[in-house]
Design a protein around this motif. Structure first.
Motif, mmCIF file in Angstrom:
data_model
loop_
_atom_site.group_PDB
_atom_site.id
_atom_site.type_symbol
_atom_site.label_atom_id
_atom_site.label_comp_id
_atom_site.label_asym_id
_atom_site.label_seq_id
_atom_site.Cartn_x
_atom_site.Cartn_y
_atom_site.Cartn_z
ATOM 1 N N ALA A 22 -33.165 42.472 -31.939
ATOM 2 C CA ALA A 22 -33.096 41.656 -32.310
ATOM 3 C C ALA A 22 -34.462 41.313 -33.408
ATOM 4 N N ASP A 23 -35.087 40.743 -34.571
ATOM 5 C CA ASP A 23 -35.813 41.070 -35.105
ATOM 6 C C ASP A 23 -37.413 39.550 -34.941
ATOM 7 N N ALA A 24 -38.202 39.836 -33.890
ATOM 8 C CA ALA A 24 -38.597 38.872 -32.829
ATOM 9 C C ALA A 24 -39.548 37.742 -34.057
ATOM 10 N N GLY A 25 -39.974 38.482 -34.760
ATOM 11 C CA GLY A 25 -40.963 38.574 -35.582
ATOM 12 C C GLY A 25 -40.704 37.799 -36.742
ATOM 13 N N LEU A 26 -39.637 37.953 -37.043
ATOM 14 C CA LEU A 26 -38.843 37.274 -38.834
ATOM 15 C C LEU A 26 -39.041 36.228 -38.750
ATOM 16 N N PRO A 27 -38.628 35.121 -37.913
ATOM 17 C CA PRO A 27 -38.356 33.983 -38.600
ATOM 18 C C PRO A 27 -40.137 33.294 -38.503
ATOM 19 N N ASP A 28 -40.717 33.829 -37.778
ATOM 20 C CA ASP A 28 -41.948 33.096 -37.633
ATOM 21 C C ASP A 28 -42.868 34.020 -39.824
ATOM 22 N N ARG A 29 -42.351 35.248 -40.148
ATOM 23 C CA ARG A 29 -42.736 35.463 -41.369
ATOM 24 C C ARG A 29 -42.263 34.856 -42.356
ATOM 25 N N PHE A 30 -40.621 34.843 -42.545
ATOM 26 C CA PHE A 30 -40.504 34.324 -43.233
ATOM 27 C C PHE A 30 -41.015 32.191 -43.548
ATOM 28 N N ALA A 31 -41.853 31.791 -41.972
ATOM 29 C CA ALA A 31 -41.988 30.117 -42.421
ATOM 30 C C ALA A 31 -43.717 30.522 -42.582
ATOM 31 N N ALA A 245 -30.883 29.636 -47.750
ATOM 32 C CA ALA A 245 -30.440 29.200 -46.614
ATOM 33 C C ALA A 245 -29.818 30.003 -45.206
ATOM 34 N N CYS A 246 -29.685 31.374 -45.194
ATOM 35 C CA CYS A 246 -29.853 32.593 -44.558
ATOM 36 C C CYS A 246 -31.138 32.390 -43.780
ATOM 37 N N ALA A 247 -32.383 32.520 -44.543
ATOM 38 C CA ALA A 247 -33.493 32.244 -43.764
ATOM 39 C C ALA A 247 -33.683 32.334 -42.307
ATOM 40 N N PRO A 248 -34.295 32.105 -42.025
ATOM 41 C CA PRO A 248 -33.776 32.196 -39.966
ATOM 42 C C PRO A 248 -35.121 31.025 -40.177
ATOM 43 N N LEU A 249 -35.281 30.039 -39.245
ATOM 44 C CA LEU A 249 -35.506 29.116 -38.790
ATOM 45 C C LEU A 249 -36.458 29.504 -37.653
ATOM 46 N N PRO A 250 -37.489 29.026 -36.981
ATOM 47 C CA PRO A 250 -37.935 29.320 -35.844
ATOM 48 C C PRO A 250 -37.987 28.619 -35.296
ATOM 49 N N PRO A 433 -14.064 11.756 -35.114
ATOM 50 C CA PRO A 433 -13.082 12.877 -34.898
ATOM 51 C C PRO A 433 -13.966 13.717 -36.311
ATOM 52 N N GLY A 434 -14.252 14.517 -36.038
ATOM 53 C CA GLY A 434 -14.051 15.559 -37.312
ATOM 54 C C GLY A 434 -15.821 15.763 -37.242
ATOM 55 N N TYR A 435 -16.561 15.559 -36.916
ATOM 56 C CA TYR A 435 -17.679 15.165 -37.334
ATOM 57 C C TYR A 435 -18.352 15.168 -35.109
ATOM 58 N N LEU A 436 -20.219 16.002 -35.813
ATOM 59 C CA LEU A 436 -20.818 16.146 -34.516
ATOM 60 C C LEU A 436 -22.332 16.776 -34.679
ATOM 61 N N TRP A 437 -23.056 16.404 -33.621
ATOM 62 C CA TRP A 437 -24.647 15.749 -34.260
ATOM 63 C C TRP A 437 -25.405 17.315 -33.827
ATOM 64 N N VAL A 438 -25.887 18.010 -34.796
ATOM 65 C CA VAL A 438 -26.472 19.404 -34.826
ATOM 66 C C VAL A 438 -27.561 19.660 -35.033
ATOM 67 N N THR A 439 -28.471 20.928 -35.191
ATOM 68 C CA THR A 439 -29.297 20.927 -34.925
ATOM 69 C C THR A 439 -29.659 21.796 -36.210
ATOM 70 N N PRO A 440 -30.959 21.577 -37.368
ATOM 71 C CA PRO A 440 -30.897 22.894 -38.590
ATOM 72 C C PRO A 440 -30.855 24.091 -37.632
ATOM 73 N N TYR A 441 -31.660 24.329 -36.638
ATOM 74 C CA TYR A 441 -32.055 25.872 -36.581
ATOM 75 C C TYR A 441 -29.735 26.177 -35.538
ATOM 76 N N GLN A 442 -29.541 25.431 -35.193
ATOM 77 C CA GLN A 442 -27.878 25.586 -34.821
ATOM 78 C C GLN A 442 -26.925 26.030 -35.731
ATOM 79 N N LEU A 443 -27.507 25.603 -36.911
ATOM 80 C CA LEU A 443 -26.763 26.165 -38.530
ATOM 81 C C LEU A 443 -26.846 27.237 -39.207
ATOM 82 N N THR A 444 -28.171 27.300 -39.249
ATOM 83 C CA THR A 444 -28.779 28.401 -39.506
ATOM 84 C C THR A 444 -28.535 29.634 -38.478
ATOM 85 N N GLY A 445 -28.168 29.854 -37.511
ATOM 86 C CA GLY A 445 -28.133 30.766 -36.021
ATOM 87 C C GLY A 445 -26.139 30.864 -36.995
ATOM 88 N N LEU A 446 -25.923 30.143 -37.304
ATOM 89 C CA LEU A 446 -24.158 30.171 -37.347
ATOM 90 C C LEU A 446 -24.419 31.445 -38.613
#
Length: 471
Positions: A22-31, A245-250, A433-446
């Motif tokens: 994994a590119d460990a430093g990549l999210p920080d570069r985007f941040a 949107a595909c840029a990774p969040l820290p 039904p059909g709705y769920l609370w998620v974090t933005p980090y979880q969505l960008t991971g998907l």
């Protein structure tokens, strides 16, 4: 220690360099880029002047025309489908849809069938230690203001294989030749499932190797500069937003209401429980729709129409052409409800069924509707949370801007995009039904994977990855 490895036959291969998984430093570069409000080349306050200069440098014009004046397009005699004589580009066909949920259980509609996979890609490069993004001033016939900032490359396979016999697509080599850059993100993502039939594009971020000479219709901007422009109406086009949107969040190193495994299990169950049948049918005579000389429209004057346009665009690979476009009947409203849960920002995602999705269901925003299409329905049949967003107190609106949808296929298609704060009474932790609370980090991971998050949700995520809004 040797780096020689053995293949399956027991022989020794040449030494190879092992790379981190994994590119460990990549999210920080985007941040860091998202935090940079000044670029190395163009000031944010000068972007509009630069765009105006590109408008003046080229001739742009779009005129509505009757179907009979479409050059190369015709209605097939047997099916009534609207097709191009080359057999390329796209076709407008009919679709019959039936589903077991929602205010409408069965309907017919026109649909765009464009099976080829396009490339939406942004070249990135570091200047003064900060990532910059190579953005294009691109004319699209469906945009109200015609010219918006787009990805470096925004091309269908018909475009970049030159089925239209036009000019080469600039910078395409960065996305087709691995030696020209380092891939930072690459996944197949869907387009609008309500108007496209199983359409996907390859969404890519590639860090260039070596010098990149920007053409006069391109400019380098930091992610923070793009975020500032995303706070304005109709500046950053849809294709750029889905790639951004595909840029990774820290990693926030904070707990989410649901684990990643729990989220995936819930989503898999949502895909499994929905019974949707989407059957392509001839466009001719589909119930509820009528075809005139200049438009195909619904008999209730709702939803959208199909129209023809003539286009002049001096900066495109082809300078003149005609084509069909889909034109919606109203402005959409697209919003994430947001709450802090245990101090951690969450958004309320909706497992949304759209007839054109390859996998039936993708995660969308809490609300994604054109209100005028539901105004005739009684209160108990109106979409969940729609009225909450429409009636939101301005103090609860964290972000709001008007953005165009895909201007290459849709005419004057715009949506109000919002983040709206909610409380327990308005949006409980145990949602419908059909709705769920998620974090933005979880969505960008998907978004590292194919077909999990729809294009409207990706627009809202681009506002987070770019720093246009902070929850």
């Amino acid at each position: 220690m040797s780096t020689d490895t053995a293949d399956t036959a027991g022989t020794t291969t040449a030494p190879r360099t092992l790379r981190p998984r994994a590119d460990a430093g990549l999210p920080d570069r985007f941040a860091r880029s998202a935090a940079a409000d000044r670029g190395a080349h163009l000031r944010t306050e000068d972007v509009h002047r630069w765009l105006d200069g590109r408008r003046e440098a080229h001739a742009f014009r779009v005129d509505r025309i009757p179907f009979a004046e479409l050059d190369g397009w015709y209605f097939e005699e047997a099916t009534g489908n609207l097709v191009h004589r080359s057999g390329r580009f796209f076709t407008v066909e009919g679709l019959r849809v039936s589903t077991t949920e929602g205010p409408f259980r069965e309907w017919y509609q026109p649909i765009i069938k464009q099976p080829e996979v396009g490339i939406l890609g942004i070249v990135v490069k570091e200047f003064d230690g900060v990532l910059h993004f190579l953005m294009q001033a691109k004319m699209e016939p469906g945009n109200r203001n015609l010219l918006q900032l787009s990805p470096t490359v925004q091309a269908t396979r018909s475009n970049y294989t030159k089925a239209h016999k036009g000019a080469d697509v600039r910078y395409l080599e960065y996305f087709t030749d691995p030696s020209r850059g380092r891939v930072l993100a690459d996944a197949l993502q869907s387009e609008h499932g309500s108007w496209f039939y199983r359409k996907s594009n390859r969404n890519m971020l590639v860090e260039a190797v070596g010098e990149v000479d920007p053409h006069e219709d391109f400019c380098w901007l930091t992610l923070g500069q793009i975020g500032a422009l995303l706070r304005e109406d109709n500046v950053i086009n849809m294709d750029a937003r889905t790639v951004l949107a595909c840029a990774p969040l820290p990693d926030p190193d904070a707990a989410a209401l649901h684990t990643d495994t729990g989220l995936l299990s819930w989503f898999t169950a949502e895909r499994s429980r929905h019974d949707v049948v989407a059957e392509r049918v001839p466009l001719e005579g589909i119930p509820g729709w009528k075809r005139g000389e200049s438009a195909i429209e619904h008999e209730d004057d709702r939803y959208f129409g199909v129209v023809g346009v003539s286009v002049q665009a001096g900066s495109r690979e082809v300078a003149r052409w005609t084509q069909p476009l889909f034109e919606p009947k109203g402005i959409g409203v697209t919003a994430f409800l947001t709450r802090r849960i245990g101090g951690v920002p969450h958004v309320l995602a909706h497992a949304r069924v759209e007839a054109g999705f390859a996998d039936t269901v993708e995660l969308g925003p809490t609300v994604q509707y054109t209100p005028s299409n539901y105004g005739h329905l009684p209160q108990d049949r109106r979409p969940a949370f729609l009225d909450l967003v429409l009636d939101a107190d301005p103090s609860r609106i964290v972000y709001e801007a008007l953005h165009s949808e895909e201007g290459g296929r849709f005419l004057n298609a715009e949506s109000r995009y919002l983040f709206v704060e909610a409380d327990e009474e308005q949006a409980p932790l145990d949602p419908p039904p059909g709705y769920l609370w998620v974090t933005p980090y979880q969505l960008t991971g998907l978004l590292r994977h194919n077909h999990y998050v729809n294009v409207q949700a990706r627009t809202l995520l681009s506002c987070l990855t770019s720093g246009a809004v902070r929850l």
